[in-house]
Design a protein around this motif. Structure first.
Motif, PDB file in Angstrom:
ATOM      1  N   ARG A  68      25.925  60.968  42.375  1.00 33.26           N
ATOM      2  CA  ARG A  68      27.133  60.264  41.990  1.00 33.26           C
ATOM      3  C   ARG A  68      26.921  58.758  41.985  1.00 33.26           C
ATOM      4  NH1 ARG A  68      32.656  61.917  44.873  1.00 33.26           N
ATOM      5  NH2 ARG A  68      32.104  63.790  43.689  1.00 33.26           N
ATOM      6  N   GLU A  69      26.076  58.259  42.919  1.00 33.71           N
ATOM      7  CA  GLU A  69      25.830  56.824  42.977  1.00 33.71           C
ATOM      8  C   GLU A  69      25.160  56.333  41.705  1.00 33.71           C
ATOM      9  OE1 GLU A  69      25.117  58.964  45.247  1.00 33.71           O
ATOM     10  OE2 GLU A  69      26.316  58.432  47.018  1.00 33.71           O
ATOM     11  N   GLU A  70      24.191  57.130  41.179  1.00 31.92           N
ATOM     12  CA  GLU A  70      23.515  56.725  39.950  1.00 31.92           C
ATOM     13  C   GLU A  70      24.471  56.752  38.770  1.00 31.92           C
ATOM     14  OE1 GLU A  70      20.029  58.942  39.222  1.00 31.92           O
ATOM     15  OE2 GLU A  70      19.078  58.483  41.147  1.00 31.92           O
ATOM     16  N   SER A  71      25.347  57.752  38.722  1.00 30.07           N
ATOM     17  CA  SER A  71      26.327  57.832  37.640  1.00 30.07           C
ATOM     18  C   SER A  71      27.279  56.637  37.683  1.00 30.07           C
ATOM     19  CB  SER A  71      27.101  59.137  37.732  1.00 30.07           C
ATOM     20  OG  SER A  71      28.091  59.205  36.735  1.00 30.07           O
ATOM     21  N   LEU A  72      27.774  56.306  38.883  1.00 32.48           N
ATOM     22  CA  LEU A  72      28.663  55.166  39.023  1.00 32.48           C
ATOM     23  C   LEU A  72      27.960  53.871  38.653  1.00 32.48           C
ATOM     24  CD1 LEU A  72      31.329  53.901  39.918  1.00 32.48           C
ATOM     25  CD2 LEU A  72      30.473  53.906  42.275  1.00 32.48           C
ATOM     26  N   MET A  73      26.696  53.726  39.076  1.00 32.07           N
ATOM     27  CA  MET A  73      25.942  52.527  38.732  1.00 32.07           C
ATOM     28  C   MET A  73      25.747  52.413  37.231  1.00 32.07           C
ATOM     29  SD  MET A  73      24.604  49.779  39.770  1.00 32.07           S
ATOM     30  CE  MET A  73      24.680  50.108  41.551  1.00 32.07           C
ATOM     31  N   GLY A  74      25.528  53.541  36.569  1.00 34.09           N
ATOM     32  CA  GLY A  74      25.370  53.515  35.120  1.00 34.09           C
ATOM     33  C   GLY A  74      26.637  53.044  34.422  1.00 34.09           C
ATOM     34  N   HIS A  75      27.800  53.514  34.896  1.00 40.53           N
ATOM     35  CA  HIS A  75      29.082  53.075  34.323  1.00 40.53           C
ATOM     36  C   HIS A  75      29.301  51.581  34.565  1.00 40.53           C
ATOM     37  CE1 HIS A  75      30.477  56.901  32.912  1.00 40.53           C
ATOM     38  NE2 HIS A  75      30.364  57.470  34.108  1.00 40.53           N
ATOM     39  N   LEU A  76      28.960  51.123  35.748  1.00 43.33           N
ATOM     40  CA  LEU A  76      29.139  49.697  36.057  1.00 43.33           C
ATOM     41  C   LEU A  76      28.230  48.824  35.194  1.00 43.33           C
ATOM     42  CD1 LEU A  76      29.456  49.774  39.960  1.00 43.33           C
ATOM     43  CD2 LEU A  76      31.278  49.465  38.277  1.00 43.33           C
ATOM     44  N   LEU A  77      26.993  49.284  34.993  1.00 43.85           N
ATOM     45  CA  LEU A  77      26.079  48.525  34.138  1.00 43.85           C
ATOM     46  C   LEU A  77      26.573  48.515  32.694  1.00 43.85           C
ATOM     47  CD1 LEU A  77      22.611  49.684  35.524  1.00 43.85           C
ATOM     48  CD2 LEU A  77      23.716  47.456  35.842  1.00 43.85           C
ATOM     49  N   GLU A  78      27.102  49.648  32.240  1.00 42.58           N
ATOM     50  CA  GLU A  78      27.654  49.715  30.885  1.00 42.58           C
ATOM     51  C   GLU A  78      28.866  48.798  30.746  1.00 42.58           C
ATOM     52  OE1 GLU A  78      28.306  51.071  26.895  1.00 42.58           O
ATOM     53  OE2 GLU A  78      26.574  51.060  28.253  1.00 42.58           O
ATOM     54  N   LEU A  79      29.726  48.789  31.774  1.00 43.53           N
ATOM     55  CA  LEU A  79      30.895  47.916  31.750  1.00 43.53           C
ATOM     56  C   LEU A  79      30.475  46.449  31.712  1.00 43.53           C
ATOM     57  CD1 LEU A  79      33.933  47.447  31.942  1.00 43.53           C
ATOM     58  CD2 LEU A  79      33.737  47.602  34.436  1.00 43.53           C
ATOM     59  N   ARG A  80      29.476  46.109  32.522  1.00 37.08           N
ATOM     60  CA  ARG A  80      28.996  44.723  32.518  1.00 37.08           C
ATOM     61  C   ARG A  80      28.443  44.336  31.155  1.00 37.08           C
ATOM     62  NH1 ARG A  80      23.787  42.882  35.958  1.00 37.08           N
ATOM     63  NH2 ARG A  80      22.850  44.099  34.278  1.00 37.08           N
ATOM     64  N   SER A  81      27.705  45.248  30.535  1.00 37.38           N
ATOM     65  CA  SER A  81      27.135  44.969  29.220  1.00 37.38           C
ATOM     66  C   SER A  81      28.229  44.743  28.180  1.00 37.38           C
ATOM     67  CB  SER A  81      26.236  46.125  28.789  1.00 37.38           C
ATOM     68  OG  SER A  81      25.776  45.950  27.472  1.00 37.38           O
ATOM     69  N   ARG A  82      29.270  45.582  28.212  1.00 41.32           N
ATOM     70  CA  ARG A  82      30.375  45.435  27.257  1.00 41.32           C
ATOM     71  C   ARG A  82      31.135  44.138  27.501  1.00 41.32           C
ATOM     72  NH1 ARG A  82      28.943  48.497  23.104  1.00 41.32           N
ATOM     73  NH2 ARG A  82      28.278  50.549  23.828  1.00 41.32           N
ATOM     74  N   LEU A  83      31.365  43.794  28.762  1.00 40.28           N
ATOM     75  CA  LEU A  83      32.071  42.546  29.078  1.00 40.28           C
ATOM     76  C   LEU A  83      31.271  41.332  28.618  1.00 40.28           C
ATOM     77  CD1 LEU A  83      33.477  43.313  32.646  1.00 40.28           C
ATOM     78  CD2 LEU A  83      34.770  43.120  30.523  1.00 40.28           C
ATOM     79  N   LEU A  84      29.961  41.364  28.856  1.00 40.09           N
ATOM     80  CA  LEU A  84      29.118  40.239  28.453  1.00 40.09           C
ATOM     81  C   LEU A  84      29.127  40.070  26.938  1.00 40.09           C
ATOM     82  CD1 LEU A  84      26.036  40.585  30.837  1.00 40.09           C
ATOM     83  CD2 LEU A  84      27.825  38.846  30.903  1.00 40.09           C
ATOM     84  N   LYS A  85      29.102  41.170  26.205  1.00 41.20           N
ATOM     85  CA  LYS A  85      29.125  41.084  24.746  1.00 41.20           C
ATOM     86  C   LYS A  85      30.461  40.522  24.260  1.00 41.20           C
ATOM     87  CE  LYS A  85      25.846  44.855  23.954  1.00 41.20           C
ATOM     88  NZ  LYS A  85      25.649  46.229  23.435  1.00 41.20           N
ATOM     89  N   GLY A  86      31.554  40.946  24.901  1.00 42.31           N
ATOM     90  CA  GLY A  86      32.851  40.411  24.522  1.00 42.31           C
ATOM     91  C   GLY A  86      32.969  38.929  24.820  1.00 42.31           C
TER      92      GLY A  86
END
Length: 246
Positions: free
Chosen positions: A8-26
């Motif tokens: 679950r920790e890896e899954s949560l980390m993946g979502h957080l990294l994806e969220l950070r990537s989307r925020l940075l692009k925006g």
């Protein structure tokens, strides 16, 4: 056997990294547009305030009470316009983040709703600029008492403009909001029709709260909101109509 499901920790980390990537692009999209607009900041402010300047008495100009406002206000306007222009990118990044968790049918419904939301927001801002602002400023200029010099401050003018743009841009999302409620089965078109009287009263009260303190802008916001509510009911009824089999 225990390696079948990812931790679950890896899954949560993946979502957080994806969220950070989307925020940075925006954020990057906003920054790029903002930097490109900075050289034109004064021209953009002049263009946005042209409906007000058109009704000011001859020889009257806007005033800057604060020392640094002639510099900062056009920069703030450029940033606000940059956010508006980058809005499709921001909405797409939000969509791209949540899309993997949606079913294919939900994706097919969400895509046109997102497109309609973007278009309606821009339509609301355009409506505010070309119709509401000239009407409201002409009304305010006509009600200025004799002997009073109406010389608005540029900071207050910016606040006034931002309120109008956001109020009309968001209020024009009414059909999308109504359709979402119908698609989620929170309400039915019949219930929305029954609530029409309460909604009409509510939009006038809401318009009185979020618009500048004059009856003209209140009416110009409340009436389109009511008509867009009716449009949302019609669209929601069409979307919720069961398809004929065979």
């Amino acid at each position: 056997m225990t390696d079948a499901a990812p931790p679950r920790e890896e899954s949560l980390m993946g979502h957080l990294l994806e969220l950070r990537s989307r925020l940075l692009k925006g954020v990057l999209a906003v920054v790029v547009v903002f930097v490109a607009l900075i050289p034109f900041a004064n021209d953009i402010y002049s263009r946005l305030t042209s409906p007000l300047l058109a009704v000011l008495p001859a020889g009257t100009q806007l005033v800057a009470i604060e020392v640094a406002s002639p510099f900062f206000i056009p920069i703030k306007v450029a940033f606000f316009v940059a956010v508006l222009l980058a809005m499709p990118v921001l909405i797409y990044q939000a969509w791209a983040f949540v899309a993997p968790g949606l079913y294919e049918q939900e994706k097919r419904l969400t895509r046109p709703l997102l497109g309609a939301a973007i278009v309606l927001f821009y339509v609301g801002c355009t409506f505010a600029y070309f119709l509401v602002m000239p009407t409201v400023f002409a009304f305010l200029a006509g009600t200025t008492p004799d002997g009073v010099a109406w010389t608005p401050d540029i900071t207050q003018v910016l606040d006034f403009l931002l309120v109008l743009f956001l109020a009309f841009g968001l209020s024009f999302e009414m059909p999308v909001a109504v359709m979402v409620l119908v698609l989620l089965k929170v309400v039915t078109p019949a219930q929305l029709r029954e609530a029409r009287g309460y909604v009409i009263v509510g939009v006038f009260v809401l318009a009185a709260i979020i618009t500048p303190p004059d009856v003209v802008s209140q009416i110009l916001l409340a009436v389109p909101m009511w008509l867009l509510y009716e449009l949302g009911i019609l669209a929601g009824a069409l979307l919720s109509r069961p398809s004929k089999a065979g």
